[in-house]
Design a protein around this motif. Sequence first.
Motif, PDB file in Angstrom:
ATOM      1  N   MET A   1       6.098  10.775   1.715  1.00 28.95           N
ATOM      2  CA  MET A   1       5.254  10.223   2.779  1.00 28.95           C
ATOM      3  C   MET A   1       5.837   8.939   3.383  1.00 28.95           C
ATOM      4  SD  MET A   1       1.451  10.903   1.285  1.00 28.95           S
ATOM      5  CE  MET A   1       0.658  10.492   2.835  1.00 28.95           C
TER       6      MET A   1
ATOM      7  N   ASN B   1      10.618   0.203  -1.230  1.00 28.65           N
ATOM      8  CA  ASN B   1      10.165   1.477  -0.677  1.00 28.65           C
ATOM      9  C   ASN B   1      11.336   2.288  -0.118  1.00 28.65           C
ATOM     10  OD1 ASN B   1       7.452   1.232  -1.296  1.00 28.65           O
ATOM     11  ND2 ASN B   1       6.993   0.145   0.593  1.00 28.65           N
TER      12      ASN B   1
ATOM     13  N   THR C   1       2.415   2.826  -3.297  1.00 25.61           N
ATOM     14  CA  THR C   1       1.636   3.716  -4.171  1.00 25.61           C
ATOM     15  C   THR C   1       1.669   5.167  -3.697  1.00 25.61           C
ATOM     16  OG1 THR C   1      -0.415   3.351  -2.936  1.00 25.61           O
ATOM     17  CG2 THR C   1       0.062   1.821  -4.745  1.00 25.61           C
ATOM     18  N   LYS C   2       2.240   5.402  -2.520  1.00 23.77           N
ATOM     19  CA  LYS C   2       2.275   6.763  -1.972  1.00 23.77           C
ATOM     20  C   LYS C   2       3.474   7.527  -2.515  1.00 23.77           C
ATOM     21  CE  LYS C   2      -0.060   5.836   2.361  1.00 23.77           C
ATOM     22  NZ  LYS C   2       0.024   5.913   3.811  1.00 23.77           N
ATOM     23  N   PRO C   3       3.391   8.854  -2.485  1.00 12.45           N
ATOM     24  CA  PRO C   3       4.560   9.649  -2.888  1.00 12.45           C
ATOM     25  C   PRO C   3       5.727   9.421  -1.913  1.00 12.45           C
ATOM     26  CG  PRO C   3       2.606  11.040  -2.581  1.00 12.45           C
ATOM     27  CD  PRO C   3       2.235   9.668  -2.162  1.00 12.45           C
ATOM     28  N   GLU C   4       6.934   9.593  -2.420  1.00 14.76           N
ATOM     29  CA  GLU C   4       8.132   9.297  -1.635  1.00 14.76           C
ATOM     30  C   GLU C   4       8.233  10.118  -0.364  1.00 14.76           C
ATOM     31  OE1 GLU C   4       8.014   9.726  -4.887  1.00 14.76           O
ATOM     32  OE2 GLU C   4       8.928   7.953  -5.765  1.00 14.76           O
TER      33      GLU C   4
ATOM     34  N   GLU D   1       0.842  -1.201   0.000  1.00 13.10           N
ATOM     35  CA  GLU D   1       0.000   0.000   0.000  1.00 13.10           C
ATOM     36  C   GLU D   1       0.877   1.252   0.000  1.00 13.10           C
ATOM     37  OE1 GLU D   1      -2.058   3.380   1.528  1.00 13.10           O
ATOM     38  OE2 GLU D   1      -0.722   2.255   2.814  1.00 13.10           O
ATOM     39  N   GLN D   2       1.988   1.198   0.735  1.00 14.70           N
ATOM     40  CA  GLN D   2       2.895   2.336   0.813  1.00 14.70           C
ATOM     41  C   GLN D   2       3.624   2.568  -0.517  1.00 14.70           C
ATOM     42  OE1 GLN D   2       6.211   1.964   3.571  1.00 14.70           O
ATOM     43  NE2 GLN D   2       5.807   4.031   4.314  1.00 14.70           N
TER      44      GLN D   2
END
Length: 120
Positions: A54, A98, A49-52, A46-47
């Motif tokens: 975050m 990540n 897909t988040k912007p770096e 899930e992480q």
Amino acid sequence: RARVSHRPTIAMSSALIRFINSPTGPKTTHFWGPVANWGFVVAGLEQATKPEHMISGPMTGALTVYSALFMRFAWRVQPRNYILLACHTANGTVQGYNFARWFQWSRTQDTVTALSESAK
């Protein structure tokens, strides 16, 4: 009249019973611990897909090291825990990805900060 063989069914149920009663079966923490740890993998996916900006670099790095240590543990413990090994291999891969994203982003942020300070 043809006879129907029940041997595959008996063998299948016998294998299931052996798994349930095995030292790494669902009656033990060797099974439920790794099942619960798949939550780390889901969170890491899930992480991804988040912007770096975050991503928590220190936390992601810690989870990468944690998974590496537990991969070794899963391999060395007797009986060998393949479920735990698979879980932490997946988690180490996701967290490593990540962490690489965050690290690359943080390096570009350091460059941007250095350039803006030199322009003052």
